[in-house]
Each structure stands twice: as C-alpha cells, then as structure tokens.
Motif scaffolding. Structure first.
Motif, PDB file in Angstrom:
ATOM      1  N   HIS A   1       0.863  -1.184   0.000  1.00  0.00           N
ATOM      2  CA  HIS A   1       0.000   0.000   0.000  1.00  0.00           C
ATOM      3  C   HIS A   1       0.894   1.227   0.000  1.00  0.00           C
ATOM      4  CE1 HIS A   1      -3.543   2.455   0.946  1.00  0.00           C
ATOM      5  NE2 HIS A   1      -2.714   3.160   1.701  1.00  0.00           N
TER       6      HIS A   1
ATOM      7  N   THR B   1      -6.681  -8.274   6.638  1.00  0.00           N
ATOM      8  CA  THR B   1      -7.226  -8.929   7.838  1.00  0.00           C
ATOM      9  C   THR B   1      -8.584  -9.557   7.564  1.00  0.00           C
ATOM     10  OG1 THR B   1      -8.292  -6.917   8.649  1.00  0.00           O
ATOM     11  CG2 THR B   1      -6.008  -7.335   9.369  1.00  0.00           C
TER      12      THR B   1
ATOM     13  N   GLU C   1       0.584  -1.282  12.935  1.00  0.00           N
ATOM     14  CA  GLU C   1      -0.555  -0.376  12.790  1.00  0.00           C
ATOM     15  C   GLU C   1      -1.449  -0.873  11.654  1.00  0.00           C
ATOM     16  OE1 GLU C   1      -0.065   3.969  13.672  1.00  0.00           O
ATOM     17  OE2 GLU C   1       1.998   3.473  13.077  1.00  0.00           O
ATOM     18  N   PHE C   2      -2.646  -0.291  11.575  1.00  0.00           N
ATOM     19  CA  PHE C   2      -3.630  -0.703  10.580  1.00  0.00           C
ATOM     20  C   PHE C   2      -4.022   0.457   9.682  1.00  0.00           C
ATOM     21  CE2 PHE C   2      -4.011  -3.705  13.996  1.00  0.00           C
ATOM     22  CZ  PHE C   2      -4.224  -4.911  13.352  1.00  0.00           C
ATOM     23  N   LEU C   3      -4.267   0.130   8.425  1.00  0.00           N
ATOM     24  CA  LEU C   3      -4.859   1.052   7.459  1.00  0.00           C
ATOM     25  C   LEU C   3      -6.310   0.637   7.300  1.00  0.00           C
ATOM     26  CD1 LEU C   3      -2.002   0.725   4.878  1.00  0.00           C
ATOM     27  CD2 LEU C   3      -2.644   2.869   5.977  1.00  0.00           C
ATOM     28  N   SER C   4      -7.213   1.603   7.224  1.00  0.00           N
ATOM     29  CA  SER C   4      -8.622   1.247   7.103  1.00  0.00           C
ATOM     30  C   SER C   4      -9.334   2.161   6.123  1.00  0.00           C
ATOM     31  CB  SER C   4      -9.294   1.303   8.476  1.00  0.00           C
ATOM     32  OG  SER C   4      -9.198   2.603   9.005  1.00  0.00           O
TER      33      SER C   4
ATOM     34  N   ARG D   1      -3.040  -4.734   7.879  1.00  0.00           N
ATOM     35  CA  ARG D   1      -2.020  -4.624   8.921  1.00  0.00           C
ATOM     36  C   ARG D   1      -0.679  -4.324   8.267  1.00  0.00           C
ATOM     37  NH1 ARG D   1      -2.542  -9.314  10.679  1.00  0.00           N
ATOM     38  NH2 ARG D   1      -3.992  -8.849  12.347  1.00  0.00           N
TER      39      ARG D   1
ATOM     40  N   ARG E   1     -12.936  -4.133   2.678  1.00  0.00           N
ATOM     41  CA  ARG E   1     -13.634  -3.332   3.684  1.00  0.00           C
ATOM     42  C   ARG E   1     -12.963  -3.499   5.043  1.00  0.00           C
ATOM     43  NH1 ARG E   1     -18.576  -1.217   2.209  1.00  0.00           N
ATOM     44  NH2 ARG E   1     -19.390  -1.961   0.222  1.00  0.00           N
ATOM     45  N   GLU E   2     -12.145  -4.533   5.171  1.00  0.00           N
ATOM     46  CA  GLU E   2     -11.443  -4.826   6.425  1.00  0.00           C
ATOM     47  C   GLU E   2     -10.070  -4.158   6.421  1.00  0.00           C
ATOM     48  OE1 GLU E   2     -13.124  -6.368   8.770  1.00  0.00           O
ATOM     49  OE2 GLU E   2     -14.773  -6.546   7.338  1.00  0.00           O
ATOM     50  N   PRO E   3      -9.527  -3.864   7.594  1.00  0.00           N
ATOM     51  CA  PRO E   3      -8.221  -3.181   7.667  1.00  0.00           C
ATOM     52  C   PRO E   3      -7.079  -4.018   7.085  1.00  0.00           C
ATOM     53  CG  PRO E   3      -9.353  -3.121   9.789  1.00  0.00           C
ATOM     54  CD  PRO E   3     -10.121  -4.065   8.911  1.00  0.00           C
TER      55      PRO E   3
ATOM     56  N   ILE F   1     -10.325  -0.029   1.517  1.00  0.00           N
ATOM     57  CA  ILE F   1      -8.903   0.298   1.536  1.00  0.00           C
ATOM     58  C   ILE F   1      -8.285  -0.464   0.350  1.00  0.00           C
ATOM     59  CG2 ILE F   1      -8.355  -1.526   3.230  1.00  0.00           C
ATOM     60  CD1 ILE F   1      -6.583   1.829   3.144  1.00  0.00           C
TER      61      ILE F   1
END
Length: 138
Positions: A14, A73, A24-27, A102, A98-100, A43
């Motif tokens: 990404h 995820t 950390e997470f991207l959402s 990692r 639609r899910e984050p 995302i």
C-alpha cells in the motif's frame, strides 16, 4: 493472511504519505486521493510494489511517499476501478477490502517516478475527474 476469491497470495503493498509503524492498521473511511469529495468504503492495495509507489507519489498530503508491506485482515476482491473497467483481467494486481490492512513492513527500494511521468499521471487523473465516466466504484 486471508486468501480471497481474487486468488492472489501476495505479498501485498500500500502506498501513502502517512508515516506508519509495523503493527498499525490502514482502514477505509478516508477521502479518495483521486476524487477528494468521496469518502472511500474500501482500503486499496496491490501486489506490485511499484504500483503502490505510484499511488504513494500521487497521494494527498505533505509527507514523504512510502510503500508498506501489508496483510489483509479480511476478505478482499479485485479493484473494480481498474479490473475489466480499464484493463482486461487484473494485470495491475490491484485489490480492495472493507477490512483493515495490517502494516508488516516498509519497502525502501521501490521505483520512483520521474517528475515528467508524475505530471503526466496528474494530468491524466485531472482529465478523468472532469469526465463523467471517471466515476469511482465505491
């Protein structure tokens, strides 16, 4: 890692201008880099580090462009904004979820665009924005 109907097992990347750390997470839920009036329901990511690099260089914001190795995820699908709509199949190996995602690492050696190439991409995106057919499938 989640395997999806997309059939691609990665690794995945990404591109962004946000400074993030492993873990950390991207959402979803942020404004589109390509149509800022749209808040995205997904995302986006790719299996091509240079594709993520281009996205990072075109991303909104003032930070340095960065490419992260990411792990979905949850379920993901082919990005319909480029798959079949603009390119037959999915040669860009672009996906959305639609899910984050990692963050599992950062890539330092992705191919940077020349200033001329970046301007050509910006011009192309501006033309798409002004064309009704440039609609984002959200």
């Amino acid at each position: 890692m989640t395997v999806s109907d997309a059939g691609d097992e990665g690794p995945f990347f990404h591109g962004t201008r946000v400074d993030l750390q492993v873990g950390e997470f991207l959402s979803a839920g942020f404004r589109s880099n390509y149509r800022p009036e749209i808040v995205m329901n997904h995302i986006y990511f790719t299996a091509l580090p240079d594709g993520a690099g281009l996205a990072a260089e075109l991303a909104a914001g003032g930070g340095d462009p960065r490419v992260y190795v990411v792990e979905p995820t949850g379920a993901f699908e082919d990005d319909p904004n480029v798959t079949d709509k603009k390119f037959p199949g999915n040669p860009t190996r672009s996906y959305r979820s639609r899910e984050p995602l990692r963050i599992v690492g950062e890539v330092a050696d992705w191919r940077r665009q020349t200033p001329e190439s970046l301007q050509a991409w910006r011009d192309r995106l501006a033309a798409i924005r002004s064309d009704e057919r440039g609609e984002i499938i959200n």
